[in-house]
Design a protein around this motif. Sequence first.
Motif, PDB file in Angstrom:
ATOM      1  N   ASN A  51       0.595  -1.207   0.216  1.00  0.00           N
ATOM      2  CA  ASN A  51       0.205   0.037   0.428  1.00  0.00           C
ATOM      3  C   ASN A  51       1.342   1.424   0.127  1.00  0.00           C
ATOM      4  O   ASN A  51       1.811   1.262   0.787  1.00  0.00           O
ATOM      5  CB  ASN A  51      -0.569  -0.101   1.293  1.00  0.00           C
ATOM      6  N   PHE A  52       0.555   1.675  -1.187  1.00  0.00           N
ATOM      7  CA  PHE A  52       1.222   3.558  -0.990  1.00  0.00           C
ATOM      8  C   PHE A  52       0.226   4.524  -2.362  1.00  0.00           C
ATOM      9  O   PHE A  52       0.082   4.128  -2.517  1.00  0.00           O
ATOM     10  CB  PHE A  52       2.580   3.298  -1.828  1.00  0.00           C
ATOM     11  N   PRO A  53       0.661   5.643  -1.526  1.00  0.00           N
ATOM     12  CA  PRO A  53      -0.785   6.748  -2.341  1.00  0.00           C
ATOM     13  C   PRO A  53       0.053   6.112  -3.700  1.00  0.00           C
ATOM     14  O   PRO A  53       0.959   5.831  -4.341  1.00  0.00           O
ATOM     15  CB  PRO A  53       0.667   8.037  -1.293  1.00  0.00           C
ATOM     16  N   VAL A 112      -5.115   5.257  -0.674  1.00  0.00           N
ATOM     17  CA  VAL A 112      -4.635   6.709   1.255  1.00  0.00           C
ATOM     18  C   VAL A 112      -5.755   6.214   2.981  1.00  0.00           C
ATOM     19  O   VAL A 112      -5.925   6.630   3.936  1.00  0.00           O
ATOM     20  CB  VAL A 112      -6.481   7.914   0.810  1.00  0.00           C
ATOM     21  N   ASN A 113      -5.272   4.265   2.619  1.00  0.00           N
ATOM     22  CA  ASN A 113      -5.413   3.475   3.721  1.00  0.00           C
ATOM     23  C   ASN A 113      -4.817   4.089   4.984  1.00  0.00           C
ATOM     24  O   ASN A 113      -3.540   4.556   4.232  1.00  0.00           O
ATOM     25  CB  ASN A 113      -5.706   2.456   3.229  1.00  0.00           C
ATOM     26  N   ALA A 114      -4.703   3.928   5.466  1.00  0.00           N
ATOM     27  CA  ALA A 114      -3.527   3.903   6.953  1.00  0.00           C
ATOM     28  C   ALA A 114      -2.232   3.498   6.373  1.00  0.00           C
ATOM     29  O   ALA A 114      -0.987   4.266   7.147  1.00  0.00           O
ATOM     30  CB  ALA A 114      -4.216   3.761   8.417  1.00  0.00           C
ATOM     31  N   PRO A 115      -1.881   2.554   6.304  1.00  0.00           N
ATOM     32  CA  PRO A 115      -0.023   1.636   6.280  1.00  0.00           C
ATOM     33  C   PRO A 115       0.154   2.645   4.693  1.00  0.00           C
ATOM     34  O   PRO A 115       1.337   3.246   4.574  1.00  0.00           O
ATOM     35  CB  PRO A 115      -0.718   0.146   5.587  1.00  0.00           C
ATOM     36  N   ALA A 116      -0.545   3.417   3.524  1.00  0.00           N
ATOM     37  CA  ALA A 116       0.306   4.057   3.168  1.00  0.00           C
ATOM     38  C   ALA A 116       0.443   5.300   3.041  1.00  0.00           C
ATOM     39  O   ALA A 116       1.129   5.684   3.070  1.00  0.00           O
ATOM     40  CB  ALA A 116      -0.901   4.143   1.413  1.00  0.00           C
ATOM     41  N   CYS A 118       2.552  -1.761  -5.589  1.00  0.00           N
ATOM     42  CA  CYS A 118       1.791  -2.089  -7.111  1.00  0.00           C
ATOM     43  C   CYS A 118       1.647  -1.509  -6.860  1.00  0.00           C
ATOM     44  O   CYS A 118       1.844   0.070  -6.593  1.00  0.00           O
ATOM     45  CB  CYS A 118       1.483  -3.337  -6.427  1.00  0.00           C
ATOM     46  N   ALA A 119       0.826  -1.393  -8.393  1.00  0.00           N
ATOM     47  CA  ALA A 119      -0.032  -0.196  -8.445  1.00  0.00           C
ATOM     48  C   ALA A 119      -1.330   0.014  -7.473  1.00  0.00           C
ATOM     49  O   ALA A 119      -1.939  -0.970  -7.817  1.00  0.00           O
ATOM     50  CB  ALA A 119      -0.665  -0.515 -10.200  1.00  0.00           C
ATOM     51  N   PRO A 120      -1.888   1.479  -7.662  1.00  0.00           N
ATOM     52  CA  PRO A 120      -2.299   1.616  -6.701  1.00  0.00           C
ATOM     53  C   PRO A 120      -4.116   1.200  -7.011  1.00  0.00           C
ATOM     54  O   PRO A 120      -4.428   1.342  -8.234  1.00  0.00           O
ATOM     55  CB  PRO A 120      -2.220   3.619  -6.556  1.00  0.00           C
TER      56      PRO A 120
END
Length: 409
Positions: free
Chosen positions: A9-11, A14-18, A40-42
């Motif tokens: 998960n990454f921007p 918008v979740n907490a891990p990202a 990965c692809a968002p």
Amino acid sequence: MHILFISDNFPPEVNAPASRTFEHCREWVRAGCRVTVVTCAPNFPRGRVFEGYKNRLWQREDISGIQVVRVWTYITANEGFTRRILDYLSFMFSAVIASCFVRRVDVVVGTSPQFFAAFAAYVAAAMKRVPWVFELRDIWPESIRAVGAMKESRVLDWLEKVEMFLYRKAAAIVSVTHAFRDTLIRRGVDAGKIHVVTNGVDTDRFSPLPKDAALVEQLGLAGKFVGGYIGTHGMAHALDTLLDAAEIISKEPGGDRYRFLLLGDGANKKALMERATKEGLSNVVFVDSVPKDEVVRYWSALDVAIIHLKRTELFTTVIPSKLFECMGMAIPVLHGVAGESADIVAREEVGLAFEPENPAALCEGMRRLSRDQALYDRFRGNGPQAAKRYDRSVLAHEMLDIISGVVVR
């Protein structure tokens, strides 16, 4: 120092891990580190690739000085255990392969939940002969049991063996709660390598704002006392409790004053919307996920923020990151999570805790905060002051010190 960080998960998610991963990595870059993130692809949580991206074997981009490598994965919505496992496994294999092409790495960090990302970090570090750090955001697979996503089986037993293997092999473990640390120590993990760096808040982004009048009008919330849930609508969140509360309060004298706003997506959202329509819950407003930069507008529309998780022993050990965002924005919370996070709410005096999955208690909290202006104002005033004690930039440097420590051993 070159840090390789593996997270699925990454921007712009918008979740907490990202959010935590991005905000920490951004601070490490500012501190002079080189940081590469393999992700990965968002697509979270709908299982659809965000506009402007494709699910390719390899993509690179620069985000705030962070070198981001996006790899191909089997993409599915955040629902269905088997498909999600395939998603996790595909990321693990792709991340390991991608890490081979990231040169001159000093340390590898892998984050949970799911720990297949952490396993990829272990393998990548072993290949590069560098230490690796396990960032523990969830006791997984125990959380699978807690939400009933999978029946007891040998698969879960095997996953727990892999989990313990990863704890033993990590040079350091960074837990987001003290309760997680205590749990690992009870299970025989070396206490000396377990550190706690809690979730926090980017105080530059999450600060007090006046209500966005145009948005309030658009959502039909003008003149209403609004309790809102912003986040993933999943099995763990038991959001039927909010609909139960909406039904109860709508039948009371003066009940039309209250509104419940639910913003986000997830495995249970469709069922929640269907139930609200079937039962005629006109006091519930659903909003789809919005871009990260838009989230604060919706926070500003709330009078109180509702934080809720299913009533289970495991969730007494978690601290939802949105609690700190509410503090920063001076939004009092109604906190339906028992344990360590409820203790923070009480200690910092930023809201009221209520029993998870108890809609009557949630209604009582709504009524109390809408009527007791002095109490409401005190919670609002305490929030930003409390947020300073959980400033993400400070916490990022605490974690960087831990990472630096394993590199120089």
